[in-house]
Design a protein around this motif. Structure first.
Motif, PDB file in Angstrom:
ATOM      1  N   VAL A  59       1.015  -1.180   0.100  1.00 48.48           N
ATOM      2  CA  VAL A  59       0.012   0.002  -0.117  1.00 48.48           C
ATOM      3  C   VAL A  59       0.859   1.104  -0.086  1.00 48.48           C
ATOM      4  O   VAL A  59       0.507   2.160  -0.535  1.00 48.48           O
ATOM      5  CB  VAL A  59      -0.948   0.009   1.430  1.00 48.48           C
ATOM      6  N   VAL A  60       2.001   1.262   0.797  1.00 48.09           N
ATOM      7  CA  VAL A  60       2.823   2.408   0.909  1.00 48.09           C
ATOM      8  C   VAL A  60       3.489   2.794  -0.483  1.00 48.09           C
ATOM      9  O   VAL A  60       3.479   3.853  -0.812  1.00 48.09           O
ATOM     10  CB  VAL A  60       3.844   2.310   1.974  1.00 48.09           C
ATOM     11  N   VAL A  61       4.107   1.633  -1.219  1.00 47.91           N
ATOM     12  CA  VAL A  61       4.839   1.647  -2.470  1.00 47.91           C
ATOM     13  C   VAL A  61       3.593   2.344  -3.348  1.00 47.91           C
ATOM     14  O   VAL A  61       4.162   3.105  -4.226  1.00 47.91           O
ATOM     15  CB  VAL A  61       5.362   0.234  -2.725  1.00 47.91           C
ATOM     16  N   ILE A  62       2.628   1.744  -3.559  1.00 46.27           N
ATOM     17  CA  ILE A  62       1.517   2.165  -4.689  1.00 46.27           C
ATOM     18  C   ILE A  62       1.198   3.510  -4.173  1.00 46.27           C
ATOM     19  O   ILE A  62       1.298   4.569  -5.116  1.00 46.27           O
ATOM     20  CB  ILE A  62       0.425   1.249  -4.451  1.00 46.27           C
ATOM     21  N   ALA A  63       0.984   3.851  -2.958  1.00 47.62           N
ATOM     22  CA  ALA A  63       0.757   5.418  -2.965  1.00 47.62           C
ATOM     23  C   ALA A  63       1.966   6.386  -3.014  1.00 47.62           C
ATOM     24  O   ALA A  63       1.710   7.214  -3.727  1.00 47.62           O
ATOM     25  CB  ALA A  63       0.388   5.703  -1.083  1.00 47.62           C
ATOM     26  N   VAL A  64       3.145   5.979  -2.903  1.00 48.98           N
ATOM     27  CA  VAL A  64       4.372   6.671  -3.182  1.00 48.98           C
ATOM     28  C   VAL A  64       4.321   6.821  -4.602  1.00 48.98           C
ATOM     29  O   VAL A  64       4.633   7.832  -5.249  1.00 48.98           O
ATOM     30  CB  VAL A  64       5.689   6.128  -2.555  1.00 48.98           C
ATOM     31  N   VAL A  65       4.432   5.785  -5.467  1.00 50.57           N
ATOM     32  CA  VAL A  65       4.333   5.816  -7.066  1.00 50.57           C
ATOM     33  C   VAL A  65       3.193   6.586  -7.466  1.00 50.57           C
ATOM     34  O   VAL A  65       3.441   7.423  -8.534  1.00 50.57           O
ATOM     35  CB  VAL A  65       4.260   4.480  -7.298  1.00 50.57           C
ATOM     36  N   LEU A  66       2.039   6.603  -6.854  1.00 53.08           N
ATOM     37  CA  LEU A  66       0.844   7.230  -7.468  1.00 53.08           C
ATOM     38  C   LEU A  66       1.108   9.056  -7.314  1.00 53.08           C
ATOM     39  O   LEU A  66       0.851   9.809  -7.839  1.00 53.08           O
ATOM     40  CB  LEU A  66      -0.328   7.076  -6.717  1.00 53.08           C
ATOM     41  N   TRP A  67       1.840   9.394  -6.042  1.00 56.45           N
ATOM     42  CA  TRP A  67       2.084  10.591  -5.579  1.00 56.45           C
ATOM     43  C   TRP A  67       3.286  11.274  -6.449  1.00 56.45           C
ATOM     44  O   TRP A  67       3.313  12.420  -6.856  1.00 56.45           O
ATOM     45  CB  TRP A  67       2.661  10.514  -4.041  1.00 56.45           C
ATOM     46  N   LEU A  68       4.319  10.283  -6.832  1.00 52.04           N
ATOM     47  CA  LEU A  68       5.377  10.627  -7.564  1.00 52.04           C
ATOM     48  C   LEU A  68       4.733  10.884  -9.163  1.00 52.04           C
ATOM     49  O   LEU A  68       5.182  11.871  -9.845  1.00 52.04           O
ATOM     50  CB  LEU A  68       6.380   9.683  -7.561  1.00 52.04           C
ATOM     51  N   MET A  69       3.800  10.011  -9.636  1.00 50.99           N
ATOM     52  CA  MET A  69       3.164  10.456 -10.970  1.00 50.99           C
ATOM     53  C   MET A  69       2.510  11.688 -10.890  1.00 50.99           C
ATOM     54  O   MET A  69       2.427  12.173 -11.633  1.00 50.99           O
ATOM     55  CB  MET A  69       2.187   9.155 -11.224  1.00 50.99           C
ATOM     56  N   LYS A  70       1.569  11.930  -9.748  1.00 49.44           N
ATOM     57  CA  LYS A  70       0.932  13.333  -9.699  1.00 49.44           C
ATOM     58  C   LYS A  70       1.946  14.329  -9.680  1.00 49.44           C
ATOM     59  O   LYS A  70       1.851  15.344 -10.610  1.00 49.44           O
ATOM     60  CB  LYS A  70       0.165  13.203  -8.317  1.00 49.44           C
ATOM     61  N   ILE A  71       3.124  14.374  -9.066  1.00 50.00           N
ATOM     62  CA  ILE A  71       4.293  15.398  -9.043  1.00 50.00           C
ATOM     63  C   ILE A  71       4.691  15.558 -10.467  1.00 50.00           C
ATOM     64  O   ILE A  71       4.946  16.597 -10.730  1.00 50.00           O
ATOM     65  CB  ILE A  71       5.311  15.175  -7.831  1.00 50.00           C
ATOM     66  N   VAL A  72       4.927  14.560 -11.067  1.00 51.89           N
ATOM     67  CA  VAL A  72       5.681  14.561 -12.513  1.00 51.89           C
ATOM     68  C   VAL A  72       4.793  15.004 -13.385  1.00 51.89           C
ATOM     69  O   VAL A  72       5.123  15.678 -14.373  1.00 51.89           O
ATOM     70  CB  VAL A  72       6.374  13.465 -12.661  1.00 51.89           C
ATOM     71  N   GLY A  73       3.458  14.997 -13.194  1.00 58.25           N
ATOM     72  CA  GLY A  73       2.683  15.422 -13.949  1.00 58.25           C
ATOM     73  C   GLY A  73       1.740  14.206 -14.863  1.00 58.25           C
ATOM     74  O   GLY A  73       1.412  14.596 -16.068  1.00 58.25           O
ATOM     75  N   LEU A  74       2.226  13.168 -14.720  1.00 57.65           N
ATOM     76  CA  LEU A  74       1.695  12.165 -15.638  1.00 57.65           C
ATOM     77  C   LEU A  74       0.217  11.941 -15.516  1.00 57.65           C
ATOM     78  O   LEU A  74      -0.515  11.537 -16.512  1.00 57.65           O
ATOM     79  CB  LEU A  74       2.331  10.358 -15.267  1.00 57.65           C
ATOM     80  N   PHE A  75      -0.394  12.151 -14.306  1.00 54.58           N
ATOM     81  CA  PHE A  75      -2.034  12.299 -14.229  1.00 54.58           C
ATOM     82  C   PHE A  75      -2.492  12.982 -15.150  1.00 54.58           C
ATOM     83  O   PHE A  75      -3.640  12.957 -15.808  1.00 54.58           O
ATOM     84  CB  PHE A  75      -2.271  12.444 -12.569  1.00 54.58           C
ATOM     85  N   GLU A  76      -2.108  14.339 -15.189  1.00 53.00           N
ATOM     86  CA  GLU A  76      -2.887  15.297 -15.935  1.00 53.00           C
ATOM     87  C   GLU A  76      -2.548  14.976 -17.597  1.00 53.00           C
ATOM     88  O   GLU A  76      -3.506  15.033 -18.159  1.00 53.00           O
ATOM     89  CB  GLU A  76      -1.945  16.569 -15.905  1.00 53.00           C
ATOM     90  N   ASN A  77      -1.573  14.319 -17.988  1.00 47.00           N
ATOM     91  CA  ASN A  77      -1.129  13.997 -19.232  1.00 47.00           C
ATOM     92  C   ASN A  77      -2.188  12.766 -19.653  1.00 47.00           C
ATOM     93  O   ASN A  77      -2.779  12.757 -20.663  1.00 47.00           O
ATOM     94  CB  ASN A  77       0.174  13.619 -19.563  1.00 47.00           C
ATOM     95  N   LEU A  78      -2.240  11.842 -18.729  1.00 47.93           N
ATOM     96  CA  LEU A  78      -3.169  10.525 -18.867  1.00 47.93           C
ATOM     97  C   LEU A  78      -4.697  10.901 -18.604  1.00 47.93           C
ATOM     98  O   LEU A  78      -5.507  10.493 -19.477  1.00 47.93           O
ATOM     99  CB  LEU A  78      -2.940   9.529 -17.773  1.00 47.93           C
ATOM    100  N   SER A  79      -4.900  12.039 -18.013  1.00 44.96           N
ATOM    101  CA  SER A  79      -6.435  12.283 -18.209  1.00 44.96           C
ATOM    102  C   SER A  79      -6.922  13.009 -19.355  1.00 44.96           C
ATOM    103  O   SER A  79      -8.176  13.203 -19.358  1.00 44.96           O
ATOM    104  CB  SER A  79      -6.650  13.174 -16.747  1.00 44.96           C
ATOM    105  N   GLN A  80      -5.886  13.503 -20.074  1.00 40.93           N
ATOM    106  CA  GLN A  80      -6.406  14.288 -21.228  1.00 40.93           C
ATOM    107  C   GLN A  80      -7.030  12.999 -22.137  1.00 40.93           C
ATOM    108  O   GLN A  80      -7.755  13.421 -23.054  1.00 40.93           O
ATOM    109  CB  GLN A  80      -5.280  14.674 -22.119  1.00 40.93           C
ATOM    110  N   PHE A  81      -6.628  11.760 -22.182  1.00 39.21           N
ATOM    111  CA  PHE A  81      -7.042  10.740 -22.998  1.00 39.21           C
ATOM    112  C   PHE A  81      -8.477  10.003 -22.559  1.00 39.21           C
ATOM    113  O   PHE A  81      -8.533   9.794 -21.161  1.00 39.21           O
ATOM    114  CB  PHE A  81      -5.877   9.464 -23.144  1.00 39.21           C
ATOM    115  N   HIS A  82      -9.553   9.930 -23.258  1.00 37.94           N
ATOM    116  CA  HIS A  82     -10.735   9.490 -22.862  1.00 37.94           C
ATOM    117  C   HIS A  82     -11.037   8.161 -23.726  1.00 37.94           C
ATOM    118  O   HIS A  82     -10.736   8.287 -24.660  1.00 37.94           O
ATOM    119  CB  HIS A  82     -11.658  10.263 -22.897  1.00 37.94           C
ATOM    120  N   ILE A  83     -11.757   7.133 -23.170  1.00 37.01           N
ATOM    121  CA  ILE A  83     -12.048   5.923 -23.758  1.00 37.01           C
ATOM    122  C   ILE A  83     -13.537   5.838 -23.660  1.00 37.01           C
ATOM    123  O   ILE A  83     -14.132   6.277 -22.628  1.00 37.01           O
ATOM    124  CB  ILE A  83     -11.256   4.815 -23.631  1.00 37.01           C
TER     125      ILE A  83
END
Length: 127
Positions: free
Chosen positions: A37-61
């Protein structure tokens, strides 16, 4: 966010996790779940900081569902199923039924997201 802050945060989280694993007595299964759980939370937090969530949220299916929502949901369901299969003792037949039900529900959910679930109603059997 400055790189120094990210590195310090990662060091503090790692140190806290090490202290918990080293000095707090608990079952190995619970430690493994906590670490996951801690590793997943840290990875998600790093993805948010780097901006991957914003880039991925542009794509819709499918029906305007963000790609990041689908990916995170599939990862969480997969992780939960793995944890249940690995750490919760139950008969093999029950695990098989549970896995089958989860896979069927996920496949139906994906069919609905991609808009393919609507086509199932068009097929008729018999006259």
């Amino acid at each position: 966010m400055p790189l120094v802050t990210v590195v310090i945060t990662l060091c503090v989280v790692g140190l806290l996790l090490w202290l918990v694993n080293r000095y707090i007595p608990m079952q190995g299964q619970i430690k493994a779940i906590l670490n996951g759980v801690v590793v997943i939370a840290v990875v998600l937090w790093l993805m948010k900081i780097v901006g991957l969530f914003e880039n991925l949220s542009q794509f819709h299916i499918g029906h305007d569902m963000p790609l990041v929502t689908v990916l995170v949901t599939l990862c969480v369901v997969g992780l939960l199923l793995w944890l249940v299969n690995r750490y919760i003792p139950m008969q093999g037949q029950i695990k098989g039924i549970l896995n089958g039900v989860v896979v069927i529900v996920v496949v139906l959910w994906l069919l609905k997201i991609f808009g393919l679930f609507d086509y199932i109603y068009q097929f008729r059997v018999g006259h």
